[in-house]
Design a protein around this motif. Structure first.
Motif, PDB file in Angstrom:
ATOM      1  N   MET A 167      45.771  42.827  27.842  1.00 14.48           N
ATOM      2  CA  MET A 167      44.470  43.819  27.499  1.00 14.48           C
ATOM      3  C   MET A 167      43.230  43.434  27.988  1.00 14.48           C
ATOM      4  SD  MET A 167      45.736  46.864  26.558  1.00 14.48           S
ATOM      5  CE  MET A 167      47.017  46.455  28.027  1.00 14.48           C
ATOM      6  N   ALA A 168      43.098  42.070  28.390  1.00 17.70           N
ATOM      7  CA  ALA A 168      41.743  41.675  28.935  1.00 17.70           C
ATOM      8  C   ALA A 168      41.721  42.012  30.223  1.00 17.70           C
ATOM      9  CB  ALA A 168      42.106  39.999  28.660  1.00 17.70           C
ATOM     10  N   GLN A 169      40.501  41.574  30.978  1.00 18.71           N
ATOM     11  CA  GLN A 169      40.526  41.797  32.304  1.00 18.71           C
ATOM     12  C   GLN A 169      41.557  40.931  33.034  1.00 18.71           C
ATOM     13  OE1 GLN A 169      37.591  40.402  30.604  1.00 18.71           O
ATOM     14  NE2 GLN A 169      37.029  42.733  30.191  1.00 18.71           N
ATOM     15  N   ALA A 170      41.821  41.438  34.401  1.00 20.26           N
ATOM     16  CA  ALA A 170      43.011  40.744  34.902  1.00 20.26           C
ATOM     17  C   ALA A 170      42.379  39.306  35.644  1.00 20.26           C
ATOM     18  CB  ALA A 170      43.298  41.748  36.281  1.00 20.26           C
ATOM     19  N   ASP A 171      43.419  38.390  35.521  1.00 21.81           N
ATOM     20  CA  ASP A 171      43.261  37.356  35.940  1.00 21.81           C
ATOM     21  C   ASP A 171      43.045  37.361  37.869  1.00 21.81           C
ATOM     22  OD1 ASP A 171      43.906  35.722  33.453  1.00 21.81           O
ATOM     23  OD2 ASP A 171      45.784  36.796  33.806  1.00 21.81           O
ATOM     24  N   LEU A 172      43.524  38.157  38.423  1.00 23.24           N
ATOM     25  CA  LEU A 172      43.441  37.948  39.748  1.00 23.24           C
ATOM     26  C   LEU A 172      43.342  39.593  40.323  1.00 23.24           C
ATOM     27  CD1 LEU A 172      43.360  36.491  42.481  1.00 23.24           C
ATOM     28  CD2 LEU A 172      45.970  36.648  42.453  1.00 23.24           C
ATOM     29  N   ILE A 173      42.292  39.846  41.156  1.00 22.19           N
ATOM     30  CA  ILE A 173      42.212  41.215  41.810  1.00 22.19           C
ATOM     31  C   ILE A 173      42.462  41.099  43.262  1.00 22.19           C
ATOM     32  CG2 ILE A 173      40.936  43.288  42.019  1.00 22.19           C
ATOM     33  CD1 ILE A 173      39.277  42.488  39.488  1.00 22.19           C
ATOM     34  N   VAL A 174      43.663  41.705  43.928  1.00 23.38           N
ATOM     35  CA  VAL A 174      43.714  41.494  45.212  1.00 23.38           C
ATOM     36  C   VAL A 174      43.265  42.945  45.857  1.00 23.38           C
ATOM     37  CG1 VAL A 174      45.535  41.431  47.165  1.00 23.38           C
ATOM     38  CG2 VAL A 174      45.856  40.030  44.746  1.00 23.38           C
ATOM     39  N   PRO A 175      42.396  42.810  46.979  1.00 20.17           N
ATOM     40  CA  PRO A 175      41.900  44.007  47.641  1.00 20.17           C
ATOM     41  C   PRO A 175      43.293  44.591  48.555  1.00 20.17           C
ATOM     42  CG  PRO A 175      40.967  42.116  48.553  1.00 20.17           C
ATOM     43  CD  PRO A 175      41.793  41.718  47.331  1.00 20.17           C
ATOM     44  N   MET A 176      43.194  45.866  48.693  1.00 15.35           N
ATOM     45  CA  MET A 176      44.077  46.667  49.546  1.00 15.35           C
ATOM     46  C   MET A 176      43.172  47.368  50.408  1.00 15.35           C
ATOM     47  SD  MET A 176      47.570  47.469  47.458  1.00 15.35           S
ATOM     48  CE  MET A 176      48.562  46.125  46.748  1.00 15.35           C
ATOM     49  N   SER A 177      42.412  47.098  51.036  1.00 18.55           N
ATOM     50  CA  SER A 177      41.395  47.759  51.919  1.00 18.55           C
ATOM     51  C   SER A 177      41.301  46.992  53.302  1.00 18.55           C
ATOM     52  CB  SER A 177      40.056  47.545  51.348  1.00 18.55           C
ATOM     53  OG  SER A 177      39.608  46.276  51.161  1.00 18.55           O
ATOM     54  N   ARG A 178      40.316  47.554  54.352  1.00 20.62           N
ATOM     55  CA  ARG A 178      40.448  47.280  55.655  1.00 20.62           C
ATOM     56  C   ARG A 178      39.270  45.998  55.567  1.00 20.62           C
ATOM     57  NH1 ARG A 178      38.931  51.594  59.736  1.00 20.62           N
ATOM     58  NH2 ARG A 178      37.420  52.158  58.329  1.00 20.62           N
ATOM     59  N   ALA A 179      39.510  44.960  56.455  1.00 23.08           N
ATOM     60  CA  ALA A 179      38.770  43.542  56.398  1.00 23.08           C
ATOM     61  C   ALA A 179      37.485  43.933  57.185  1.00 23.08           C
ATOM     62  CB  ALA A 179      39.597  42.643  56.911  1.00 23.08           C
ATOM     63  N   LEU A 180      36.679  42.979  57.014  1.00 28.35           N
ATOM     64  CA  LEU A 180      35.184  42.914  57.898  1.00 28.35           C
ATOM     65  C   LEU A 180      35.655  42.078  58.984  1.00 28.35           C
ATOM     66  CD1 LEU A 180      32.403  42.303  54.891  1.00 28.35           C
ATOM     67  CD2 LEU A 180      33.092  44.486  56.302  1.00 28.35           C
ATOM     68  N   PRO A 181      34.842  42.159  60.095  1.00 26.97           N
ATOM     69  CA  PRO A 181      33.825  43.008  60.173  1.00 26.97           C
ATOM     70  C   PRO A 181      34.024  44.471  60.535  1.00 26.97           C
ATOM     71  CG  PRO A 181      34.143  41.814  62.380  1.00 26.97           C
ATOM     72  CD  PRO A 181      35.110  41.231  61.170  1.00 26.97           C
ATOM     73  N   LEU A 182      33.560  45.287  60.109  1.00 29.37           N
ATOM     74  CA  LEU A 182      33.546  46.909  60.668  1.00 29.37           C
ATOM     75  C   LEU A 182      32.284  47.513  60.538  1.00 29.37           C
ATOM     76  CD1 LEU A 182      36.514  48.121  58.056  1.00 29.37           C
ATOM     77  CD2 LEU A 182      36.648  47.824  60.665  1.00 29.37           C
ATOM     78  N   ASN A 183      32.216  48.536  61.617  1.00 28.64           N
ATOM     79  CA  ASN A 183      30.818  49.315  61.399  1.00 28.64           C
ATOM     80  C   ASN A 183      31.252  50.550  60.572  1.00 28.64           C
ATOM     81  OD1 ASN A 183      28.299  50.416  62.128  1.00 28.64           O
ATOM     82  ND2 ASN A 183      28.963  51.033  64.070  1.00 28.64           N
ATOM     83  N   ASP A 184      32.034  50.695  59.577  1.00 31.74           N
ATOM     84  CA  ASP A 184      32.696  51.376  59.020  1.00 31.74           C
ATOM     85  C   ASP A 184      32.905  51.276  57.387  1.00 31.74           C
ATOM     86  OD1 ASP A 184      33.768  54.017  58.422  1.00 31.74           O
ATOM     87  OD2 ASP A 184      35.290  53.977  59.840  1.00 31.74           O
TER      88      ASP A 184
END
Length: 532
Positions: A167-184
Motif C-alpha cells: 500500500m506504499a508507493q511502488a519500489d520501481l516504476i517502469v515506463p511504457m512509452s516511446r523513447a527520446l529523442p522525439l519531436n513529439d
C-alpha cells in the motif's frame, strides 16, 4: 531523509512549447539559475481560466521545497487548445489540455499530486524531464505558448520503520512509452480500431505486486466520440484494453473529457470542463497474473481502443512492489481467470429525423485471482475485479450518457485468515445536453467513491468525491458556468461552489468544514448558471 509528498505544478501563460523540451538535470539539485520567470508585458489584462479542484498543501512536518525546475517565456495572440504531457525518465506524470486563449491572452495553472512516483524521483543518477506541447502558429493562430514547470519536493525525517508494503508507493516504476529523442509526445498513437501499441518488459523476479497506470486521451476525428450516433464514426462507445501476451489483463472505460474548445468554447470560459486541465488516469491491477510474468523473460503489454477513430494517445506506467529481502525470487500462480467479451447493443427508434432516438448500451465484467509467495509476506492471494455499465441515448436536441465503473482489489492470507487490504472503488461519469431555442445547456459530472480496509491500509477508509458542472451558452452571446465540488474523507473535507457569467465570477463559496455525518447525498447536477 524520506520523501513524504511531492507536487507538480504546471503554470501555463498563453504559451508555447513547440516540441520536446528536455532537461537532464538531477531532481535533487536546485539549479542556481532557477528563478521565477518574469511576467511578460501585455497590452491588456489576460483572462484567468481554471479547473475546480481541491487545493494541495505541504504535508505536516515537512521541511519545505528543495528543488524547482522551471520552463518559461512570454505570451500573446489567439490560439486553439492544445494537448500537453510531462514525463520524467519516460514515466508520464501529467497530461492535460491548454485553455483556448483569446488575443489578449490568458493565464492558468494546474497542480497534481505526484507522491506515487517517489521511487522514481529519488532514484540515483540523472533522469530526463520532457515536456511536449504541440502548437501551430500562422497568420490566424498567432498565439505562442510559454510554460513554467515547477516540481516541489517535500522532505521530513522519519524514524526506522518496517519495510514498506503493497500500500506504499511502488519500489520501481517502469515506463511504457516511446523513447527520446522525439519531436513529439512520448505517448503511443492509436489510429484506428485495429491499431495496437505494445511494449516488452521483463519483471524482476522478486515482484510481489504489480499495477498498471494508464494515460489515455482522444483527439482528431475521435475527440468527441461520446456524441456520435450509431453508425457514425463507430458510435459512442469506447474501451481501452490491456493485454499481456495476448490475454486480456484489464480494461478502462474512459471519462468523457471535454476540452475547452469542445462542443462550444463558450461553455468552458473561464471555468474549464472537468478533467480537461489534468486528465484522469486509470489503474489496472496485474497482481493476480504474476504467475505468468515472473519467469525472467520479457512479456508483451499491448494497448488498443475499441471502435477507435484517428487518433488516441496512450501510454502507461508499470508500478512494481519488490520483496525487500534481497532479490529472493517470489513464486506465483493463477487461481481463476474470467474475461468474457464486452456486451454491446445498439438500437434506434424510427420516426421524424429530428426526433429519432439512438440508444447504445454496453456491459463488461473481468475477474482474476492469483497467489504470490514472497519471503517477507508469505502466501498472499489477490482477487481483482472490474464491472462496467454504459448507456447512451441521443436525439438531435438531447444527449444522456452514463458510465458506471466498479473496481475491486482484495488481498489476503486465507490460511491465517488475515485481510491485508481491500479497496473497492465506484466511479460514475454522467454527461448530458439539451438544445432548444438557441440555448445549449451541457451537464457534466464525476462521482468517485472508495471504501478500503485491511492490515496494510493506512489511508482514509472512506473517501468520496462528487463534482458536477452545468454550462450554458445562449445565441453565442451570453454564457455561464456553475460548478460544485465536494470531497469528503476520513482525513478531511473540501467544498467549493462557483458560478461565472461571461468571463466574470459572480459568486463563489468554499470551505473545509466536515459536517457531522457528512455525506454526498443530494449533490447532483447543478442548475444552469445565471445568464445576464
Amino acid at each position: 531523509m524520506a520523501a513524504s509528498c511531492v507536487h507538480l505544478a504546471l503554470l501555463l501563460l498563453c504559451l508555447m512549447i513547440p516540441a520536446i523540451i528536455a532537461s537532464p538535470r538531477s531532481p535533487r539539485k536546485s539549479p542556481a539559475d532557477d528563478a521565477a520567470a518574469p511576467t511578460p508585458p501585455s497590452a491588456s489584462r489576460p483572462t484567468t481560466f481554471f479547473e475546480v479542484g481541491r487545493p494541495l498543501r505541504p504535508p505536516p512536518g515537512s521541511s519545505g521545497r528543495c528543488s524547482t525546475l522551471l520552463l518559461s517565456a512570454s505570451f500573446g495572440g489567439a490560439q486553439l487548445d492544445r494537448v500537453f504531457g510531462v514525463w520524467f525518465g519516460g514515466v508520464e506524470l501529467l497530461r492535460g489540455s491548454t485553455a483556448a486563449p483569446p488575443p489578449e491572452g490568458i493565464v492558468w495553472s494546474v497542480s497534481k499530486e505526484v507522491t506515487k512516483y517517489a521511487s522514481l524521483l529519488a532514484a540515483a543518477g540523472d533522469s530526463t524531464l520532457a515536456v511536449y506541447l504541440g502548437n501551430l502558429v500562422n497568420s490566424t493562430l498567432t498565439g505562442v505558448y510559454h510554460a513554467n514547470v515547477t516540481l516541489h519536493l517535500y522532505f521530513r525525517r522519519t524514524s526506522p520503520s518496517p519495510p514498506p508494503h503493497a500500500m506504499a508507493q511502488a519500489d520501481l516504476i517502469v515506463p511504457m512509452s516511446r523513447a527520446l529523442p522525439l519531436n513529439d509526445g512520448l505517448w503511443y498513437e492509436i489510429h484506428g480500431a485495429t491499431d495496437v501499441a505494445s511494449a516488452r518488459v521483463a519483471l524482476p523476479s522478486n515482484t510481489y505486486r504489480a499495477a498498471l497506470e494508464l494515460y489515455v486521451s482522444s483527439h482528431g476525428d475521435d475527440e468527441s466520440w461520446y456524441i456520435n450516433t450509431p453508425g457514425y464514426h463507430n458510435g459512442p462507445f469506447r474501451e481501452v484494453t490491456v493485454r499481456v501476451d495476448g490475454d486480456l489483463a484489464g480494461v478502462a472505460w474512459p471519462f468523457p473529457v471535454i476540452y475547452v474548445g469542445g462542443i462550444d468554447p463558450h461553455l468552458w470560459r473561464p471555468i474549464a470542463a472537468i478533467g480537461s486541465f489534468s486528465l484522469p488516469t486509470y489503474d489496472v491491477e496485474l497482481t493476480p497474473l504474476l504467475g505468468k510474468l515472473l519467469d525472467g523473460k520479457p512479456h508483451t503489454f499491448a494497448f488498443a481502443v475499441t471502435n477507435a477513430m484517428d487518433v488516441w494517445y496512450v501510454d502507461a506506467n508499470l508500478h512494481l512492489w519488490l520483496d525487500p529481502v534481497g532479490t529472493t525470487a517470489t513464486t506465483a500462480g493463477i487461481v481463476s481467470y474470467v474475461a468474457p467479451a464486452a456486451a454491446n447493443t445498439t438500437s434506434s427508434k424510427s420516426g421524424d429525423p429530428v426526433d429519432t432516438h439512438y440508444d447504445t448500451t454496453a456491459t463488461r465484467h473481468f475477474s482474476a485471482t492469483g497467489w504470490v509467495n514472497s519471503k517477507s509476506y508469505g502466501n498472499v492471494t489477490t482477487n481483482a475485479t472490474q464491472t462496467f455499465a454504459f448507456e447512451n441515448t441521443k436525439t438531435f436536441e438531447t444527449l444522456s450518457q452514463t458510465t458506471v465503473v466498479h473496481a475491486g482489489v482484495v488481498a489476503m492470507d486465507h490460511a491465517a485468515g488475515v485481510l491485508y487490504y481491500s479497496v473497492q472503488t465506484q466511479r460514475s461519469f454522467p454527461l448530458g445536453w439539451l438544445y432548444e431555442q438557441g440555448r445549449l445547456t451541457v451537464t457534466h459530472g464525476l462521482d468517485d467513491t472508495t471504501v478500503a480496509a485491511g492490515r496494510w491500509w493506512s489511508g482514509p477508509k472512506n473517501r468520496s468525491l462528487r463534482t458536477s458542472q452545468s454550462s450554458v451558452v445562449e445565441d453565442e452571446e451570453s454564457f455561464g458556468v456553475r460548478q460544485t465540488y465536494r470531497y469528503v474523507a476520513d482525513d478531511g473535507c473540501y467544498f467549493r461552489n462557483v458560478t461565472s457569467s461571461n468571463y466574470n465570477i459572480v459568486s463563489e463559496h468554499n470551505d473545509e468544514v466536515c459536517g457531522k455525518g457528512e455525506s454526498l447525498d443530494g449533490v447532483g447536477v447543478v442548475a444552469a448558471a445565471n445568464l445576464p
